[in-house]
Scaffold this active site. Structure first.
Site: not given
Ligand code: M3P
Ligand code: FE
Length: 311
Positions: A154, A201, A216, A248, A257, A267
């Site tokens: 993603h 996502h 990213h 996360h 990251y 990532e």
């Molecule tokens: C990601 C992911 C936040 C989390 C970001 C999440 C905005 O990058 O790939 O799950 O807190």
């Molecule tokens: Fe992500």
């Protein structure tokens, strides 16, 4: 077959400041396979479990960032229909001819209200994932080099007009909002996590004044253990790390990251949530993003770099 329409993020063209350095990072440290170079000097790579020709394309430029990204759609009829739907919605499109990207068919290109250039395409040559199609092996030892992600998973993109982007993705492209983070006032979405599948996502957008920014590019790992192993490899090759390893809260993804040599964030990520489209979006408040562990569930803080460092 239930999954039709837009299938998945298929490719992203990244700008790197030095091509050789970029290739060393994505091929030797990340362990992607180089699958071609074109007459414009672009380098094509793919992850070990991807069967299409390429997912990451590197172009040397004087500033880092994302040129464009493409989602693969089911077939040519779907591509025609989505283009007509976009036009009817008021989005101008152009057709980029087949072969402009190696091994890739015609692409429908348009600019999002966030300033990002997005493409849809139906054809990319399948070159196989080196596991075989008959009695396949789960992973081929000779393609598991470096960090060795499974696939390009993603993108998180920063730009203006997130609510208009959300509307376009949900009303025209058939995505659902899996999760969202509210702005500090609680009045609008600051970040939306959009899925065209049951992944947590397939793409996410965060509100940001400057258009067209990359936060990213994410690569899927086999396991949490492999995210930690990616950290060992990052240390060995002195890859600058931004956040993690941690989880996360948002999307529940297990993550590191880090930055490529040009400053593009990437990532290494292990998916930990599936979101069917009939589930209501999960909502995080702005405090939840920081103290609630939305960004970093273990440290429970909003790292400064998350909101400020993009390419
Ligand atoms: C990601 C992911 C936040 C989390 C970001 C999440 C905005 O990058 O790939 O799950 O807190
Ligand atoms: Fe992500």
């Amino acid at each position: 077959m239930a999954m039709t329409g837009v299938l998945r993020p298929g490719h992203a063209q990244l700008r790197v400041l030095d091509l050789d350095e970029g290739v060393r990072h994505y091929r030797d440290v990340m362990g992607l396979e180089e699958t071609g170079r074109d007459d414009q000097g672009r380098v094509y790579l793919k992850c070990r479990d991807e069967f299409d020709h390429s997912s990451v394309i590197l172009r040397q430029a004087d500033h880092a960032g994302l040129d464009f990204f493409g989602f693969k759609v089911l077939d040519a009829a779907t591509l025609d229909k989505l283009e007509a739907d976009l036009n009817a919605y008021g989005v101008q499109t152009e057709r980029v001819p087949a072969g402009d990207l190696l091994a890739t068919g015609e692409r429908v290109r348009f600019t999002l209200p966030s300033g990002h250039v997005m493409e849809l395409y139906a054809d990319k040559k399948s070159i196989g994932n080196s596991c075989g199609d008959v009695n396949p092996t789960p992973w081929a030892p000779d393609t598991r080099n470096g960090i060795a992600p499974i696939r390009f998973d993603h993108l998180l993109l920063y730009g203006p007009n997130v609510s208009a982007v959300q509307k376009l993705f949900t009303e025209v492209l058939g995505f659902t909002v899996a999760e969202r983070v509210l702005n500090p006032e609680g009045t609008e979405n600051l970040i939306v996590f959009l899925a065209c599948s049951i992944k947590s996502h397939d793409i996410a957008f965060a509100e940001y004044p400057e258009p067209g920014k990359l936060h990213h590019l994410s690569f899927l790992m086999d396991s949490w253990e492999d995210v930690l192993r990616a950290g060992d490899i990052m240390n060995f090759y002195k890859v600058p790390v931004d956040i993690g390893p941690t989880r996360h809260g948002v999307t529940r993804g297990k993550t590191i990251y880090a930055w490529d040599p040009s400053g593009n964030r990437f990532e290494t990520f292990r998916e930990d949530r599936q979101a069917y489209p009939d589930q209501e979006p999960l909502t995080w408040t702005f405090d939840g993003l920081g103290e609630g562990g939305g960004l970093d569930y273990v440290q429970r803080k909003l790292h400064d770099t998350f909101l400020t460092v993009v390419t």
